[in-house]
Design a protein around this motif. Structure first.
Motif, mmCIF file in Angstrom:
data_model
loop_
_atom_site.group_PDB
_atom_site.id
_atom_site.type_symbol
_atom_site.label_atom_id
_atom_site.label_comp_id
_atom_site.label_asym_id
_atom_site.label_seq_id
_atom_site.Cartn_x
_atom_site.Cartn_y
_atom_site.Cartn_z
ATOM 1 N N TYR A 138 51.573 44.652 35.420
ATOM 2 C CA TYR A 138 51.011 43.368 35.007
ATOM 3 C C TYR A 138 51.139 42.330 36.119
ATOM 4 C CZ TYR A 138 50.131 44.441 30.094
ATOM 5 O OH TYR A 138 49.614 44.937 28.938
ATOM 6 N N PHE B 140 48.520 42.970 38.733
ATOM 7 C CA PHE B 140 47.183 42.626 38.246
ATOM 8 C C PHE B 140 46.996 41.108 38.194
ATOM 9 C CE2 PHE B 140 44.400 41.949 34.382
ATOM 10 C CZ PHE B 140 43.211 42.262 35.024
ATOM 11 N N PHE C 25 47.559 39.543 42.251
ATOM 12 C CA PHE C 25 46.916 39.897 43.514
ATOM 13 C C PHE C 25 45.658 39.085 43.839
ATOM 14 C CE2 PHE C 25 43.907 42.639 41.380
ATOM 15 C CZ PHE C 25 42.877 42.786 42.288
ATOM 16 N N PRO C 26 44.819 38.702 42.862
ATOM 17 C CA PRO C 26 43.658 37.893 43.282
ATOM 18 C C PRO C 26 44.076 36.541 43.873
ATOM 19 C CG PRO C 26 43.418 38.667 41.015
ATOM 20 C CD PRO C 26 44.827 38.941 41.420
ATOM 21 N N TRP D 209 45.396 36.940 47.314
ATOM 22 C CA TRP D 209 44.294 37.207 48.225
ATOM 23 C C TRP D 209 43.546 35.923 48.581
ATOM 24 C CZ3 TRP D 209 43.418 40.467 51.673
ATOM 25 C CH2 TRP D 209 42.135 40.623 52.216
ATOM 26 N N LEU E 38 45.527 44.496 26.449
ATOM 27 C CA LEU E 38 46.408 44.168 27.574
ATOM 28 C C LEU E 38 47.348 43.022 27.215
ATOM 29 C CD1 LEU E 38 44.047 44.409 30.691
ATOM 30 C CD2 LEU E 38 46.062 45.794 30.198
ATOM 31 N N TRP F 61 37.553 35.928 42.867
ATOM 32 C CA TRP F 61 37.188 37.333 42.664
ATOM 33 C C TRP F 61 36.021 37.744 43.542
ATOM 34 C CZ3 TRP F 61 39.473 41.347 40.101
ATOM 35 C CH2 TRP F 61 40.617 41.025 39.365
ATOM 36 N N ARG F 62 35.174 36.813 43.938
ATOM 37 C CA ARG F 62 34.145 37.151 44.926
ATOM 38 C C ARG F 62 34.814 37.600 46.222
ATOM 39 N NH1 ARG F 62 28.523 34.247 44.577
ATOM 40 N NH2 ARG F 62 28.371 35.127 46.649
ATOM 41 N N VAL G 289 37.774 38.953 46.397
ATOM 42 C CA VAL G 289 38.381 40.265 46.149
ATOM 43 C C VAL G 289 37.328 41.364 46.231
ATOM 44 C CG1 VAL G 289 39.490 41.709 44.394
ATOM 45 C CG2 VAL G 289 40.290 39.366 44.770
ATOM 46 N N VAL H 210 35.828 42.698 34.254
ATOM 47 C CA VAL H 210 37.225 42.716 34.712
ATOM 48 C C VAL H 210 37.708 41.280 34.960
ATOM 49 C CG1 VAL H 210 38.751 43.369 36.618
ATOM 50 C CG2 VAL H 210 37.151 45.037 35.669
ATOM 51 N N VAL I 218 38.343 39.517 31.700
ATOM 52 C CA VAL I 218 39.613 39.941 31.102
ATOM 53 C C VAL I 218 40.772 39.205 31.771
ATOM 54 C CG1 VAL I 218 41.195 41.886 30.844
ATOM 55 C CG2 VAL I 218 38.761 42.208 30.392
ATOM 56 N N TRP I 219 40.743 39.183 33.098
ATOM 57 C CA TRP I 219 41.815 38.530 33.859
ATOM 58 C C TRP I 219 41.913 37.044 33.481
ATOM 59 C CZ3 TRP I 219 42.506 34.561 37.381
ATOM 60 C CH2 TRP I 219 43.683 34.590 38.145
ATOM 61 N N MET J 147 43.322 36.304 29.819
ATOM 62 C CA MET J 147 44.599 36.896 29.385
ATOM 63 C C MET J 147 45.615 35.865 28.882
ATOM 64 S SD MET J 147 45.575 40.316 29.861
ATOM 65 C CE MET J 147 47.065 40.369 30.872
#
Lengths: 277, 315
Positions: free
Chosen positions: A18, A21, A24-25, A28, B108, B145-146, B148, B184, B187-188, B191
């Motif tokens: 977890y 997940f 990490f973004p 980054w 999750l 996320w772009r 990533v 994805v 979801v992130w 959460m």
């Protein structure tokens, strides 16, 4: 309860997954923000910039009116938070303490308003604000944000009011304090932390908001930070990654700081009202 | 967001406000109106009013920048919508996206909430991190996320290359990968709210019940089924229905990630309606889309209410 060591190990493994997940973004984003162009162009990107630089931040400010946009965001978010809390607190008090038809209708509105597709509200608002010449103006956006922030502001505040024992108010009334006096000198001080938490939450929501700002603000000098951020992404989706990451990182900092401060209160405030009924 | 816990009307009777039925009972009621008006007027003018106006617009040919006056066209917009395959494509994508985000997100978040409810080291770190996506502007989440997913400079492809799992690809531009890729992110991003709601639900279940069940020799799964889940059910039902609705209505995330592309594969209903209204100026038509979306959302709400009633009967 005793948990076997094998189960414990499994739990830690899951927790680690977890953490990766969730984190990490963000890592980054931060890493990209500090990378020099050479490293950004490299075909094998590295986690940690070998040669960290602030050049991306400078370039971001050169490319887009970030400071001005941040100022617009600040005005919109502050205005929305202050007005929303000022008008929501008395109403939340009535909703928490009275069982009138009005209080119930208000609760119904709070629930139903969560379900609106915003497009159904924004088209008429756009037409009305256009007639009032409030399109492309931060005050017009504040008006929209106030009403948009009201449902959750009411929801949080109702919870906080319920947490104030009625007995205290009754005692003040017995002592001869008038209704207004009771509210101002007994209830309000006890509510103060909840009111501040609600205001800060309204502030973050407005600071982060995108859809209404995108529709209502037309010229770059009026636009808020989230709208200006999207200008970094070109028409074909091509973006200058470094400055984009730098600007995005900066735009998040205020919310992260405020959220860290009030995180407990937000979650507590939201849940106190309803779960522990 | 705030409605995370709209599970039950507080059972506690609203206490009588001081003096409400006493000698100044009338004054108190006037006082109530006085307290409500500052919020009530903006709600009526800027929320309820526009909503009704919007529903009205759906039955007109309202367009931006047109010189002739707007005409009533009855159900014409809805008839056109019925035959608008692009709209139904976006509608289908909207449902896929809403379910595709909500279900994994729930599972999750449930796992995370159960973990955070245990006495683990580094729990504070997970708690803090679990909140982060909530504090971030959706636009920044999209941008992040772009970065990533970026085909060349992104960390995802680099990680896949390192693990020897192929050469990576352009996730957000692939016809088959775009929707899963944005799911994805959805979801992130969602959460935290779900986790926080479930965690609060968990902390509300009495510990003694768990202990009693454990003493009786019930295993973890049984304890979950017989003790945890029944207590969690109302919160789970509420947060799931709200997530379905919020996700169906979402806009900013996908606007930034793909702007509906490639080839409309991620064009959610809100993106479609936004384009129709503010790029092509078709206000009436876009309002009709909004009405259809409301109708679908009402069904979700109805299911939630039925579930809640049944839950009440059981308990």
């Amino acid at each position: 309860m005793r948990t076997s060591s094998k189960a414990r190990a499994g739990q830690y493994a899951a927790l680690l997954a977890y953490l990766v997940f969730l984190a990490f973004p963000l890592l980054w984003l931060i890493s990209t923000a500090f990378k020099p162009p050479r490293e950004l162009a490299s075909l094998h990107p590295t986690w940690i910039p070998k040669d960290p630089t602030l050049a991306n931040f400078r370039q971001a400010f050169d490319e887009q009116p970030l400071l001005h946009a941040a100022l617009n965001s600040l005005v919109a978010a502050l205005g929305a938070a202050v007005v929303a809390v000022l008008i929501a607190t008395p109403m939340a008090y009535v909703m928490a303490r009275h069982r009138t038809l009005l209080a119930r209708a208000a609760t119904g509105w709070v629930v139903v308003s969560q379900a609106f597709p915003f497009v159904l509200v924004i088209i008429p608002l756009f037409l009305v604000l256009k007639n009032l010449r409030l399109i492309n103006s931060v005050p017009g956006l504040i008006m929209v944000y106030v009403v948009w922030a009201l449902p959750f502001a009411l929801w949080m505040l109702v919870g906080y009011v319920r947490a104030v024992p009625v007995e205290l108010e009754e005692a003040a009334a017995v002592d001869g304090a008038g209704r207004l006096r009771t509210l101002v000198s007994v209830t309000a001080p006890l509510l103060a932390p909840g009111i501040v938490a609600t205001a800060l939450f309204a502030f973050i929501s407005a600071w982060n908001e995108f859809f209404f700002a995108l529709v209502l603000l037309k010229t770059p000098e009026k636009q808020t930070l989230p709208v200006v951020l999207t200008h970094f992404i070109g028409a074909e989706g091509v973006a200058d990654l470094g400055p984009l990451a730098a600007a995005a990182f900066l735009a998040t900092l205020p919310s992260l700081v405020v959220f860290a401060l009030i995180q407990k209160r937000i979650t507590g405030g939201m849940l106190a009202g309803a779960v522990k009924s | 967001m705030a409605l995370v816990s709209a599970t039950k009307e507080p059972a506690r009777r609203a206490p009588r406000a001081a003096g409400r039925t006493g000698r100044d009972g009338r004054a108190a009621d006037h006082g109530a109106w006085f307290l409500v008006l500052p919020a009530l007027i903006p709600i009526l003018v800027l929320s309820v009013g526009p909503l009704l106006y919007g529903i009205g617009l759906a039955f007109t040919d309202s367009q931006s920048g047109r010189t002739e006056p707007t005409q009533w066209t009855g159900v014409l917009n809805f008839q056109d919508l019925l035959h608008d395959t692009l709209f139904w494509d976006s509608f289908r994508i909207g449902l896929l996206w809403a379910v595709g985000v909500t279900v994994p997100q729930f599972l999750l978040a449930l796992g995370l909430a159960l973990l955070l409810n245990e006495n683990l080291r580094f729990r504070w770190l997970a708690r803090a991190l679990a909140i982060v996506p909530w504090a971030m502007p959706e636009v920044v989440v999209g941008i992040m996320w772009r970065l990533v997913y970026n085909p060349d400079a992104g960390i995802l492809n680099e990680t896949l290359r390192d693990l020897g799992l192929g050469d990576g690809r352009d996730w957000l531009s692939g016809l088959g990968t775009a929707l899963p890729a944005v799911i994805v992110v959805g979801v992130w991003a969602g959460m935290p709210q779900t986790t926080v709601a479930l965690l609060a639900g968990l902390q509300n279940t009495p510990r003694e019940l768990h202990e009693a069940a454990a003493m009786d020799g019930a295993g973890a799964w049984r304890r979950f089924r017989t003790v945890t889940w029944p207590a969690l059910r109302p919160v789970a039902l509420a947060i799931t229905s709200l997530n379905l609705i919020w996700n169906f209505n979402s806009f900013a995330l996908v606007y930034v990630l793909t702007n509906g592309g490639p080839g409309g594969r991620t064009r959610l209903p809100m993106l479609f309606a936004y384009e129709e209204a503010f790029r092509y100026g078709q206000f009436g038509y876009a309002a009709a889309m909004g009405c259809v979306m409301v109708a679908v959302i009402s069904i979700v709400l109805a299911v939630f209410l039925v579930g809640r009633l049944r839950g009440d009967e059981e308990s």
